[in-house]
Design a protein around this motif. Structure first.
Motif, PDB file in Angstrom:
ATOM      1  N   LEU A 178      33.316  33.932   3.649  1.00  0.00           N
ATOM      2  CA  LEU A 178      31.950  34.122   4.121  1.00  0.00           C
ATOM      3  C   LEU A 178      31.818  33.862   5.614  1.00  0.00           C
ATOM      4  N   THR A 179      32.305  32.719   6.060  1.00  0.00           N
ATOM      5  CA  THR A 179      32.209  32.341   7.475  1.00  0.00           C
ATOM      6  C   THR A 179      33.534  31.724   7.919  1.00  0.00           C
ATOM      7  N   GLN A 180      33.886  31.937   9.179  1.00  0.00           N
ATOM      8  CA  GLN A 180      35.130  31.361   9.700  1.00  0.00           C
ATOM      9  C   GLN A 180      35.056  29.846   9.710  1.00  0.00           C
ATOM     10  N   ARG A 181      33.889  29.330  10.051  1.00  0.00           N
ATOM     11  CA  ARG A 181      33.694  27.881  10.091  1.00  0.00           C
ATOM     12  C   ARG A 181      32.947  27.453   8.832  1.00  0.00           C
ATOM     13  N   PRO A 182      33.384  26.390   8.132  1.00  0.00           N
ATOM     14  CA  PRO A 182      32.695  25.978   6.904  1.00  0.00           C
ATOM     15  C   PRO A 182      31.221  25.649   7.156  1.00  0.00           C
ATOM     16  N   HIS A 183      30.373  26.121   6.270  1.00  0.00           N
ATOM     17  CA  HIS A 183      28.943  25.803   6.280  1.00  0.00           C
ATOM     18  C   HIS A 183      28.623  25.036   5.001  1.00  0.00           C
ATOM     19  N   TYR A 184      27.717  24.050   5.131  1.00  0.00           N
ATOM     20  CA  TYR A 184      27.422  23.183   3.995  1.00  0.00           C
ATOM     21  C   TYR A 184      25.948  23.283   3.609  1.00  0.00           C
ATOM     22  N   LEU A 185      25.693  23.105   2.311  1.00  0.00           N
ATOM     23  CA  LEU A 185      24.319  23.018   1.828  1.00  0.00           C
ATOM     24  C   LEU A 185      23.641  21.864   2.552  1.00  0.00           C
ATOM     25  N   TRP A 186      22.506  22.165   3.223  1.00  0.00           N
ATOM     26  CA  TRP A 186      21.973  21.218   4.206  1.00  0.00           C
ATOM     27  C   TRP A 186      20.469  20.996   4.017  1.00  0.00           C
ATOM     28  N   ALA A 187      20.067  19.742   4.084  1.00  0.00           N
ATOM     29  CA  ALA A 187      18.655  19.354   4.123  1.00  0.00           C
ATOM     30  C   ALA A 187      18.427  18.540   5.381  1.00  0.00           C
ATOM     31  N   CYS A 235      31.247  36.171  -5.689  1.00  0.00           N
ATOM     32  CA  CYS A 235      31.592  36.807  -4.414  1.00  0.00           C
ATOM     33  C   CYS A 235      31.468  35.763  -3.312  1.00  0.00           C
ATOM     34  N   ALA A 236      31.738  36.187  -2.087  1.00  0.00           N
ATOM     35  CA  ALA A 236      31.770  35.235  -0.980  1.00  0.00           C
ATOM     36  C   ALA A 236      30.445  34.517  -0.797  1.00  0.00           C
ATOM     37  N   ARG A 237      29.330  35.189  -1.092  1.00  0.00           N
ATOM     38  CA  ARG A 237      28.026  34.564  -0.849  1.00  0.00           C
ATOM     39  C   ARG A 237      27.563  33.690  -2.007  1.00  0.00           C
ATOM     40  N   THR A 238      28.285  33.680  -3.136  1.00  0.00           N
ATOM     41  CA  THR A 238      27.830  32.899  -4.297  1.00  0.00           C
ATOM     42  C   THR A 238      28.799  31.802  -4.724  1.00  0.00           C
ATOM     43  N   VAL A 239      29.980  31.721  -4.103  1.00  0.00           N
ATOM     44  CA  VAL A 239      30.977  30.721  -4.500  1.00  0.00           C
ATOM     45  C   VAL A 239      30.999  29.595  -3.469  1.00  0.00           C
ATOM     46  N   PHE A 240      30.894  28.343  -3.963  1.00  0.00           N
ATOM     47  CA  PHE A 240      30.855  27.166  -3.092  1.00  0.00           C
ATOM     48  C   PHE A 240      31.913  26.159  -3.559  1.00  0.00           C
ATOM     49  N   CYS A 255      19.172  25.018   3.832  1.00  0.00           N
ATOM     50  CA  CYS A 255      19.968  26.124   4.382  1.00  0.00           C
ATOM     51  C   CYS A 255      21.444  25.770   4.284  1.00  0.00           C
ATOM     52  N   LEU A 256      22.290  26.661   4.811  1.00  0.00           N
ATOM     53  CA  LEU A 256      23.687  26.336   5.062  1.00  0.00           C
ATOM     54  C   LEU A 256      23.817  26.025   6.548  1.00  0.00           C
ATOM     55  N   TYR A 257      24.589  24.956   6.857  1.00  0.00           N
ATOM     56  CA  TYR A 257      24.660  24.490   8.238  1.00  0.00           C
ATOM     57  C   TYR A 257      26.086  24.018   8.515  1.00  0.00           C
ATOM     58  N   PRO A 258      26.641  24.338   9.677  1.00  0.00           N
ATOM     59  CA  PRO A 258      28.054  24.015   9.958  1.00  0.00           C
ATOM     60  C   PRO A 258      28.277  22.579  10.418  1.00  0.00           C
ATOM     61  N   ARG A 259      27.700  21.627   9.685  1.00  0.00           N
ATOM     62  CA  ARG A 259      27.924  20.211   9.998  1.00  0.00           C
ATOM     63  C   ARG A 259      28.115  19.438   8.702  1.00  0.00           C
ATOM     64  N   GLN A 310      27.174  10.508  -8.284  1.00  0.00           N
ATOM     65  CA  GLN A 310      28.075  10.591  -7.147  1.00  0.00           C
ATOM     66  C   GLN A 310      27.509  11.554  -6.098  1.00  0.00           C
ATOM     67  N   VAL A 311      27.859  11.298  -4.836  1.00  0.00           N
ATOM     68  CA  VAL A 311      27.383  12.131  -3.736  1.00  0.00           C
ATOM     69  C   VAL A 311      28.468  13.144  -3.382  1.00  0.00           C
ATOM     70  N   ILE A 312      28.074  14.419  -3.277  1.00  0.00           N
ATOM     71  CA  ILE A 312      29.021  15.497  -3.032  1.00  0.00           C
ATOM     72  C   ILE A 312      28.558  16.355  -1.849  1.00  0.00           C
ATOM     73  N   ARG A 313      29.441  17.235  -1.403  1.00  0.00           N
ATOM     74  CA  ARG A 313      29.097  18.310  -0.476  1.00  0.00           C
ATOM     75  C   ARG A 313      29.385  19.641  -1.160  1.00  0.00           C
ATOM     76  N   LEU A 314      28.598  20.649  -0.808  1.00  0.00           N
ATOM     77  CA  LEU A 314      28.847  22.012  -1.264  1.00  0.00           C
ATOM     78  C   LEU A 314      29.040  22.885  -0.038  1.00  0.00           C
ATOM     79  N   GLY A 315      30.219  23.487   0.093  1.00  0.00           N
ATOM     80  CA  GLY A 315      30.531  24.254   1.295  1.00  0.00           C
ATOM     81  C   GLY A 315      30.903  25.685   0.989  1.00  0.00           C
ATOM     82  N   SER A 316      30.635  26.574   1.936  1.00  0.00           N
ATOM     83  CA  SER A 316      31.003  27.978   1.794  1.00  0.00           C
ATOM     84  C   SER A 316      32.496  28.146   2.029  1.00  0.00           C
ATOM     85  N   GLY A 317      33.046  29.275   1.556  1.00  0.00           N
ATOM     86  CA  GLY A 317      34.464  29.547   1.716  1.00  0.00           C
ATOM     87  C   GLY A 317      34.760  30.347   2.965  1.00  0.00           C
ATOM     88  N   PRO A 318      36.040  30.486   3.299  1.00  0.00           N
ATOM     89  CA  PRO A 318      36.425  31.230   4.510  1.00  0.00           C
ATOM     90  C   PRO A 318      36.127  32.716   4.409  1.00  0.00           C
TER      91      PRO A 318
END
Length: 551
Positions: free
Chosen positions: A154-163, A118-123, A180-184, A144-152
């Motif tokens: 869930l949020t209008q603006r992409p949010h990324y797995l953040w430390a 669902c929207a809250r579990t797919v990255f 957390c998830l963070y929009p940067r 390799q270095v990656i990003r994990l981001g939420s889909g549209p």
């Protein structure tokens, strides 16, 4: 004769200690069971609300991939923790307040075994640097270095797995750092994919360096570790339960030594930092396997039952036992867990009376619990902690709580005892009221330290460090009283209400540490939240932020 007397006394002491140990152990078991039921009931209530208010976040969202068994950039996948067996999931309704840059952080957790895309579990997986030294193909490589981001969805603006990189320099070995998830898409969103020891063994390799040098591809279902490039810790989830907008879920955090940080986990610390990228096909395979197992024909017993054997009554069966619904419907699973507790004798039939009474006592004011306990102590002339059920029922009615006959029987089953306090749940008209209050909860170390800080301040202002009731009256700030802050009580009324709570044993008005702590133990039972309790105590005695010292 003296020797015989000593032997008898020693035996009596041993029996007394054994009884005490059994009683204490029984109380701890009862506390755990009550807490489990209350948590599960609250979880179900909250989740029912979420299925309506946050319906869009729970609707099916398909995963995407190349169907070759490997992970590619651009894939939208789920991430499953090997410890909790739950999916990494976002709670957009639990955003932290925006910071100075106006951007809010989204809470993360893992679920309880439900495999729902669902929207809250797919990255979505994206590449950080096209010139990172790996091949220019679409495969994700170990190292390799990656990003994990939420889909549209869930949020209008992409949010990324953040430390947060600021925490990386000051971590302790067993600390839990915020994730957390963070929009940067800055450095805090960079995560290195590392193999586990199990993955190295599967590939026939001996070191992580060898895996990196060979540019090995990451497969779907491979156990991996995700290391924050900015903060230096790993992504972790364990059995620590937190309340989210969807009910009880497991905490997600960062740790430099995951095993030490998760030492208290009932699920074990070895797999708490291991994650598996999975897709809908993988989840469907697990669901089909569960379905096949549930509907497989049962083979008859090997040996016939003897005519002399005792036929035991059949065990009650769960009615909510659909294996597919248990894996895809979180609300169905929550209600099934409540049913399991009921079948085990740890559900509403046993604890419904406490689930109703305890919130009423806690919600009727800061001093209602203390008033009831003091009335119980006054009625206990013998000092045994025992009173008749009817007397206790009358005292409850004095604080506006009336019991039905069914609830009276439930209380007798939980707290019934003989005249000496020994458990006797059947046919007893006396109850152990101490157990009733002890099951309401215990003071955490944080609360205890805060109360000690308050008493320490009173001692500093008292002559020769002897605290008297006049010092209590002089330094207490009635405006801190919750009823005063709510506008339901004046400051003078709050002071009177506070002073009525004290039974000073000493003729000279001395208030000992034990008496001071006794008061706040009762207040603690009426205040659920640790932070609120600490604020009440600090405000009452005008305490500055400080490090608590031992008494």
């Amino acid at each position: 004769d003296l020797f015989c007397i000593q032997v008898v006394l020693c035996a009596a002491m041993e029996n007394s200690l054994a009884v005490t140990a059994d009683w204490t152990q029984g109380l701890q078991v009862e506390e755990r069971q009550l807490q489990e039921y209350m948590c599960q009931k609250q979880h179900t209530i909250v989740l029912k609300g979420a299925t309506a208010a946050l319906k869009h976040t729970l609707e099916h969202t398909p995963t995407t991939g190349a169907s070759d068994g490997f992970i590619h950039f651009g894939d939208s996948l789920m991430l499953r923790n090997a410890c909790t067996e739950g999916l990494l999931q976002a709670d957009i309704a639990a955003e932290e307040p925006p910071g100075s840059n106006g951007m809010a952080r989204v809470l993360l957790s893992t679920g309880s075994g439900v495999l729902t895309a669902c929207a809250r579990t797919v990255f979505t997986i994206s590449r950080v640097d096209d010139y990172d030294g790996f091949n220019k193909d679409t495969y994700v490589h170990y190292g390799q270095v990656i990003r994990l981001g939420s889909g549209p969805e869930l949020t209008q603006r992409p949010h990324y797995l953040w430390a947060d990189a600021r925490t990386g320099a000051a971590q302790e070995a067993n600390s839990r750092e915020a994730v957390c998830l963070y929009p940067r898409a800055a450095r805090g969103s960079h995560w290195r994919v590392c193999p586990t020891q199990r993955t190295l063994q599967r590939r026939g390799l001996t070191s992580m360096r060898e895996m990196f040098e060979r540019h090995e591809y990451v497969k779907l279902g491979d156990p991996v570790q995700l290391e924050s490039v900015a903060a230096g810790f790993e992504l972790v989830s364990d059995s620590t339960v937190i309340m989210t907008s969807y009910g009880n879920e497991y905490q997600v955090f960062g740790a430099t030594t995951p095993g030490a940080a998760a030492q208290g986990s009932s699920m074990g610390a070895t797999a708490c930092n291991q994650w598996l990228f999975i897709d809908s096909d993988w989840a469907e395979g697990v669901i089909q396997s569960a379905k096949n197992k549930a509907y497989a024909p049962q083979s008859p017993p090997n040996s016939p039952r003897s005519k002399d054997s005792v036929l035991l009554p059949p065990k009650p069966k769960r009615t909510l036992d659909d294996p597919v619904a248990l894996l895809v419907d979180p609300l169905y699973r929550a209600e099934a867990n409540l049913e399991d507790l009921e079948l085990q004798g740890k559900g509403a039939q046993r604890y419904a009376v406490l689930a109703r009474i305890y919130p009423l006592l806690k919600g009727n004011g800061m001093h209602v619990v203390r008033r009831l306990r003091r009335m119980c102590l006054s009625s206990d002339v013998q000092g045994t902690g025992v009173m008749s059920m009817r007397t206790f029922q009358g005292l409850l009615s004095y604080v506006s709580i009336r019991l039905t006959e069914d609830e009276v029987q439930q209380l007798q089953a939980l707290f019934g005892c003989d005249n000496y306090g020994q458990r006797q749940p059947q046919g007893s008209d006396t109850i152990d009221f101490h157990r009733f209050f002890q099951l309401m909860g215990r003071m955490s170390n944080l609360r205890l330290e805060t109360v000690h800080d308050a008493y320490k301040k009173l001692k500093e202002h008292a002559t020769a460090g002897v605290v008297e009731i006049r010092h209590i009256r002089q330094h207490y700030r009635p405006k801190s009283h919750p009823e005063t802050q709510a506008g339901r009580m004046s400051a003078s009324e709050a002071m009177e209400d506070f002073l009525r709570q004290w039974d000073v044993d000493h003729h000279d008005g001395v208030v000992s540490w034990e008496e001071f702590l006794d008061y706040y133990r009762d207040v603690s039972l009426a205040v659920e939240d640790d932070e609120l309790f600490v604020e009440i105590v600090r405000s009452a005695w005008d305490l500055q932020e400080q490090t608590s010292s031992s008494q």
